[in-house]
Design a protein around this motif. Structure first.
Motif, PDB file in Angstrom:
ATOM      1  N   LEU A 145       4.855  -7.333   5.460  1.00 55.81           N
ATOM      2  CA  LEU A 145       4.836  -5.958   4.931  1.00 55.81           C
ATOM      3  C   LEU A 145       4.125  -5.930   3.576  1.00 55.81           C
ATOM      4  O   LEU A 145       3.363  -5.009   3.280  1.00 55.81           O
ATOM      5  CB  LEU A 145       6.268  -5.412   4.814  1.00 55.81           C
ATOM      6  CG  LEU A 145       6.947  -5.069   6.154  1.00 55.81           C
ATOM      7  CD1 LEU A 145       8.451  -4.879   5.965  1.00 55.81           C
ATOM      8  CD2 LEU A 145       6.332  -3.818   6.777  1.00 55.81           C
ATOM      9  N   LEU A 146       4.372  -6.959   2.762  1.00 53.95           N
ATOM     10  CA  LEU A 146       3.629  -7.070   1.504  1.00 53.95           C
ATOM     11  C   LEU A 146       2.140  -7.221   1.795  1.00 53.95           C
ATOM     12  O   LEU A 146       1.299  -6.573   1.164  1.00 53.95           O
ATOM     13  CB  LEU A 146       4.079  -8.304   0.698  1.00 53.95           C
ATOM     14  CG  LEU A 146       5.471  -8.315   0.070  1.00 53.95           C
ATOM     15  CD1 LEU A 146       5.707  -9.656  -0.627  1.00 53.95           C
ATOM     16  CD2 LEU A 146       5.638  -7.188  -0.934  1.00 53.95           C
ATOM     17  N   SER A 148       0.266  -6.380   4.467  1.00 51.38           N
ATOM     18  CA  SER A 148      -0.401  -5.172   4.984  1.00 51.38           C
ATOM     19  C   SER A 148      -0.736  -4.218   3.850  1.00 51.38           C
ATOM     20  O   SER A 148      -1.850  -3.702   3.748  1.00 51.38           O
ATOM     21  CB  SER A 148       0.509  -4.419   5.962  1.00 51.38           C
ATOM     22  OG  SER A 148       0.705  -5.169   7.113  1.00 51.38           O
ATOM     23  N   ARG A 149       0.254  -3.966   3.015  1.00 56.86           N
ATOM     24  CA  ARG A 149       0.054  -3.000   1.944  1.00 56.86           C
ATOM     25  C   ARG A 149      -0.933  -3.540   0.898  1.00 56.86           C
ATOM     26  O   ARG A 149      -1.799  -2.803   0.407  1.00 56.86           O
ATOM     27  CB  ARG A 149       1.402  -2.689   1.288  1.00 56.86           C
ATOM     28  CG  ARG A 149       1.319  -1.657   0.190  1.00 56.86           C
ATOM     29  CD  ARG A 149       1.039  -0.269   0.778  1.00 56.86           C
ATOM     30  NE  ARG A 149       0.607   0.677  -0.233  1.00 56.86           N
ATOM     31  CZ  ARG A 149       0.489   1.991  -0.040  1.00 56.86           C
ATOM     32  NH1 ARG A 149       0.745   2.500   1.150  1.00 56.86           N
ATOM     33  NH2 ARG A 149       0.103   2.779  -0.996  1.00 56.86           N
ATOM     34  N   TYR A 152      -4.409  -3.338   2.098  1.00 56.05           N
ATOM     35  CA  TYR A 152      -4.816  -1.923   2.106  1.00 56.05           C
ATOM     36  C   TYR A 152      -5.195  -1.470   0.694  1.00 56.05           C
ATOM     37  O   TYR A 152      -6.223  -0.820   0.482  1.00 56.05           O
ATOM     38  CB  TYR A 152      -3.649  -1.104   2.654  1.00 56.05           C
ATOM     39  CG  TYR A 152      -3.776   0.398   2.573  1.00 56.05           C
ATOM     40  CD1 TYR A 152      -4.459   1.108   3.554  1.00 56.05           C
ATOM     41  CD2 TYR A 152      -3.163   1.106   1.532  1.00 56.05           C
ATOM     42  CE1 TYR A 152      -4.550   2.494   3.503  1.00 56.05           C
ATOM     43  CE2 TYR A 152      -3.245   2.488   1.471  1.00 56.05           C
ATOM     44  CZ  TYR A 152      -3.936   3.179   2.453  1.00 56.05           C
ATOM     45  OH  TYR A 152      -4.015   4.541   2.402  1.00 56.05           O
ATOM     46  N   GLU A 153      -4.378  -1.854  -0.290  1.00 60.57           N
ATOM     47  CA  GLU A 153      -4.629  -1.379  -1.659  1.00 60.57           C
ATOM     48  C   GLU A 153      -5.813  -2.064  -2.321  1.00 60.57           C
ATOM     49  O   GLU A 153      -6.502  -1.462  -3.135  1.00 60.57           O
ATOM     50  CB  GLU A 153      -3.375  -1.575  -2.537  1.00 60.57           C
ATOM     51  CG  GLU A 153      -2.287  -0.569  -2.231  1.00 60.57           C
ATOM     52  CD  GLU A 153      -1.152  -0.555  -3.260  1.00 60.57           C
ATOM     53  OE1 GLU A 153      -1.367  -0.991  -4.412  1.00 60.57           O
ATOM     54  OE2 GLU A 153      -0.048  -0.112  -2.885  1.00 60.57           O
ATOM     55  N   MET A 246       3.624  -2.762  -6.012  1.00 61.57           N
ATOM     56  CA  MET A 246       3.198  -4.014  -5.404  1.00 61.57           C
ATOM     57  C   MET A 246       2.348  -4.863  -6.352  1.00 61.57           C
ATOM     58  O   MET A 246       2.230  -6.071  -6.187  1.00 61.57           O
ATOM     59  CB  MET A 246       2.392  -3.670  -4.150  1.00 61.57           C
ATOM     60  CG  MET A 246       1.974  -4.847  -3.401  1.00 61.57           C
ATOM     61  SD  MET A 246       2.257  -4.751  -1.640  1.00 61.57           S
ATOM     62  CE  MET A 246       3.789  -3.961  -1.405  1.00 61.57           C
TER      63      MET A 246
ATOM     64  N   TYR B  53       4.285   3.353   4.387  1.00 64.04           N
ATOM     65  CA  TYR B  53       3.892   2.581   3.215  1.00 64.04           C
ATOM     66  C   TYR B  53       3.332   1.223   3.644  1.00 64.04           C
ATOM     67  O   TYR B  53       2.340   0.751   3.116  1.00 64.04           O
ATOM     68  CB  TYR B  53       5.095   2.382   2.290  1.00 64.04           C
ATOM     69  CG  TYR B  53       4.808   1.535   1.076  1.00 64.04           C
ATOM     70  CD1 TYR B  53       4.095   2.053  -0.001  1.00 64.04           C
ATOM     71  CD2 TYR B  53       5.241   0.207   1.004  1.00 64.04           C
ATOM     72  CE1 TYR B  53       3.818   1.267  -1.121  1.00 64.04           C
ATOM     73  CE2 TYR B  53       4.963  -0.577  -0.110  1.00 64.04           C
ATOM     74  CZ  TYR B  53       4.260  -0.042  -1.173  1.00 64.04           C
ATOM     75  OH  TYR B  53       3.982  -0.826  -2.270  1.00 64.04           O
ATOM     76  N   SER B  54       3.981   0.617   4.634  1.00 63.35           N
ATOM     77  CA  SER B  54       3.448  -0.638   5.161  1.00 63.35           C
ATOM     78  C   SER B  54       3.976  -0.877   6.574  1.00 63.35           C
ATOM     79  O   SER B  54       4.923  -0.218   7.012  1.00 63.35           O
ATOM     80  CB  SER B  54       3.799  -1.817   4.256  1.00 63.35           C
ATOM     81  OG  SER B  54       2.982  -2.925   4.608  1.00 63.35           O
ATOM     82  N   VAL B  55       3.342  -1.823   7.263  1.00 60.47           N
ATOM     83  CA  VAL B  55       3.657  -2.037   8.680  1.00 60.47           C
ATOM     84  C   VAL B  55       3.414  -3.498   9.059  1.00 60.47           C
ATOM     85  O   VAL B  55       2.494  -4.139   8.532  1.00 60.47           O
ATOM     86  CB  VAL B  55       2.791  -1.078   9.542  1.00 60.47           C
ATOM     87  CG1 VAL B  55       1.310  -1.271   9.283  1.00 60.47           C
ATOM     88  CG2 VAL B  55       3.085  -1.209  11.015  1.00 60.47           C
ATOM     89  N   THR B  56       4.275  -4.028   9.936  1.00 59.79           N
ATOM     90  CA  THR B  56       4.044  -5.365  10.498  1.00 59.79           C
ATOM     91  C   THR B  56       4.521  -5.373  11.948  1.00 59.79           C
ATOM     92  O   THR B  56       5.446  -4.633  12.298  1.00 59.79           O
ATOM     93  CB  THR B  56       4.791  -6.472   9.719  1.00 59.79           C
ATOM     94  OG1 THR B  56       4.570  -7.743  10.361  1.00 59.79           O
ATOM     95  CG2 THR B  56       6.295  -6.239   9.674  1.00 59.79           C
ATOM     96  N   ILE B  95      -0.964   2.512   7.822  1.00 59.63           N
ATOM     97  CA  ILE B  95      -0.558   2.897   6.472  1.00 59.63           C
ATOM     98  C   ILE B  95      -1.132   4.277   6.151  1.00 59.63           C
ATOM     99  O   ILE B  95      -2.299   4.549   6.443  1.00 59.63           O
ATOM    100  CB  ILE B  95      -1.041   1.850   5.452  1.00 59.63           C
ATOM    101  CG1 ILE B  95      -0.249   0.547   5.624  1.00 59.63           C
ATOM    102  CG2 ILE B  95      -0.909   2.364   4.011  1.00 59.63           C
ATOM    103  CD1 ILE B  95      -0.749  -0.617   4.805  1.00 59.63           C
TER     104      ILE B  95
END
Lengths: 378, 119
Positions: A145-146, A148-149, A152-153, A246, B53-56, B95
């Motif tokens: 999850l960290l 992916s975000r 993206y950022e 993050m 916000y996020s995905v897995t 996202i």
């Protein structure tokens, strides 16, 4: 002021028949011998927890078994941050005059001492017991999850993260004690088994048996001259659902506290020992600590900057990703390798200059942060 | 109070808390505000709407029960009410997409499942 007078590290990997106490004892004996001390010289013990031996009083169990009667002993529990957290605590206690020679030790038969399912389940419990764990997440999924975000950022992809796995594997290939030594490529990482996408098995550290220890002393006992100059922590959240920004997890805050106790800046570092439970962990820490620009850690790795013969060598033993991860001993292996590099004892992995080292560890989901600054005096 | 529906108590709904004196809103239940310490925070029903916000997508499950559902997708949602929460989600969520919570029984337990809002 405190001096790291001796270090000890076992091989990591599958060590059938070994127990937590065996691995702690092996590493402790190596560290005490390396310091040129006798067991009776050890007057303090700080140890890490073990998931295969979840005892209420592990430090005392160990001290009795090992045959020492310290004036100070207990266990520390900060997840992955425990290794450097113990080092910070030992540094404070040595500086305060509480003990003269502190043995810091951890070991665990995490690979052969329990089933892999049991390991995965135990570790997932760092999630929230009511709002997260019932959904079926795993430690890799929290970090995914960290990832992916973060991707993206900051505009990076899985191939960027893979560079860090390739680097750690290359370093492990030069260490006889490493668990995973077969060279890998970025394509290998991208084709490896999915665990919690975007993270694949080669983005994740292995589970290992192993032990590591060091002795921290008030006075030098030998020619090594490695001292802890600064130490700092930061704790901003426990659960990923409660993580705020993050790009500011607490890593930079901990490092700024540690480095503020010295006359150095981050750019003065000659060697890096950074926690690397997953490729994303290493990427985010390198960038938050200011060692690489945002989104550029992988590019720096590809350029060779973090190689053992690069301008800023990183985890030259192969890190958690390839030397292995036995729990608390995993981060201690980073510290042992730093010491070997600082004292010119790293063999074919020896770097040119490791006179100033930055160490950083995290526990949980970038929840608990500890930074250390080490200096080597001739 | 008793009319609030909370998925952690096997009811179709999401409950969050808000402080009576400061602006804080949060998800994990407490009997005080974690920001200013004021006691007896308000409990409210969330709309179930939010943004990914996020995905897995998990391929390696932690338990035998969850293994039967692999691969499954776990998301972090920034809710319209301003708190962040974890849930299950549709496999192809990205996202930034806006989503709404539904509820599914997974391993026999009711869990929030986020998907795009139906047009």
């Amino acid at each position: 002021m405190s001096w790291i007078t001796g270090v000890g590290l076992t091989r990591f990997g599958k060590l059938p028949g070994s127990t937590t106490i065996d691995l702690m004892s092996d590493a402790a004996a190596l560290a005490i011998a390396d310091a040129g001390l006798e067991r009776r010289d050890i007057d303090g013990v700080i140890c890490g927890y073990s998931t295969t031996l979840p005892h209420l009083m592990l430090a005392t169990v160990f001290a009795e078994h090992f045959g020492i009667a310290p004036r100070y002993a207990h266990c520390v529990q900060m997840g992955g941050a425990t290794g450097f957290g113990m080092a910070m605590l030992a540094h404070e206690l040595i500086s305060a005059g509480t003990v003269r020679n502190m043995l810091v030790v951890a070991g665990e038969n995490r690979l052969t001492g329990q089933s892999r399912d049991s390991t995965v389940q135990t570790l997932a419990q760092v999630g929230h017991p009511r709002y997260e764990v019932p959904l079926g997440p795993t430690i890799p999924s929290y970090y995914a999850l960290l990832a992916s975000r973060y991707m993206y950022e900051f505009g990076i992809g899985p191939a960027n993260l893979a560079e860090l796995a390739v680097l750690m594997r290359r370093h492990a290939g030069m260490h006889p004690g490493a668990q995973l030594t077969e060279p890998i490529t970025v394509d290998d990482v991208l084709a490896s088994k999915p665990i919690a996408l975007p993270l694949r098995i080669m983005d994740c550290c292995p589970v290992s048996d192993g032990g590591a220890a060091f002795v921290l002393s008030r006075s030098r006992t030998n020619e090594f001259g490695v001292r802890i100059l600064g130490a700092g922590q930061a704790h901003r959240h426990q659960h990923i659902s409660a993580l705020g920004d993050m790009a500011a997890t607490g890593a930079a805050e901990a490092m700024s506290r540690a480095i503020g106790q010295t006359s150095f800046k981050v750019r003065d570092a000659r060697y890096l020992a950074i926690y690397d439970s997953f490729t994303i962990t290493l990427c985010m820490l390198l960038e938050e600590l200011g060692v690489a620009e945002r989104g550029r850690a992988a590019a720096r790795a590809r350029e060779g900057r973090f190689n053992h013969d690069g301008s800023l060598p990183l985890n030259t033993h192969g890190g958690l990703l390839s030397y292995g991860h036995c729990g608390v001993g995993g981060a201690l292996a980073h510290l042992v390798e730093t010491h070997l590099q600082m004292t010119g004892r790293a063999g074919t992995r020896q770097v040119k200059d490791a006179s100033v080292a930055l160490l950083h560890g995290d526990g949980g989901v970038l929840s608990s942060h500890v930074s250390l600054i080490l200096e080597q005096l001739q | 109070m008793n009319e609030l529906r909370d998925w952690t108590l096997e009811q179709e709904g999401i409950v969050y808390q808000a402080c009576r004196t400061c602006e804080a809103r949060w998800y994990f239940e407490r009997c005080f505000c974690p920001h200013c310490g004021t006691a007896e925070p308000l409990r409210s029903q969330a709309s179930g709407r939010g943004t990914v916000y996020s995905v897995t997508t998990i391929h390696r499950a932690p338990t035998d029960a969850m293994r039967e559902h692999t691969p499954y997708t776990i998301v972090l949602i920034d809710t319209d009410e301003g708190f962040r929460m974890m849930g299950h989600g549709a496999a192809d969520l990205r996202i930034g997409e806006t989503v709404r919570a539904g509820y599914r029984a997974i391993t026999g337990k009711l869990m929030p499942f986020f998907d795009r809002e139906q047009q």
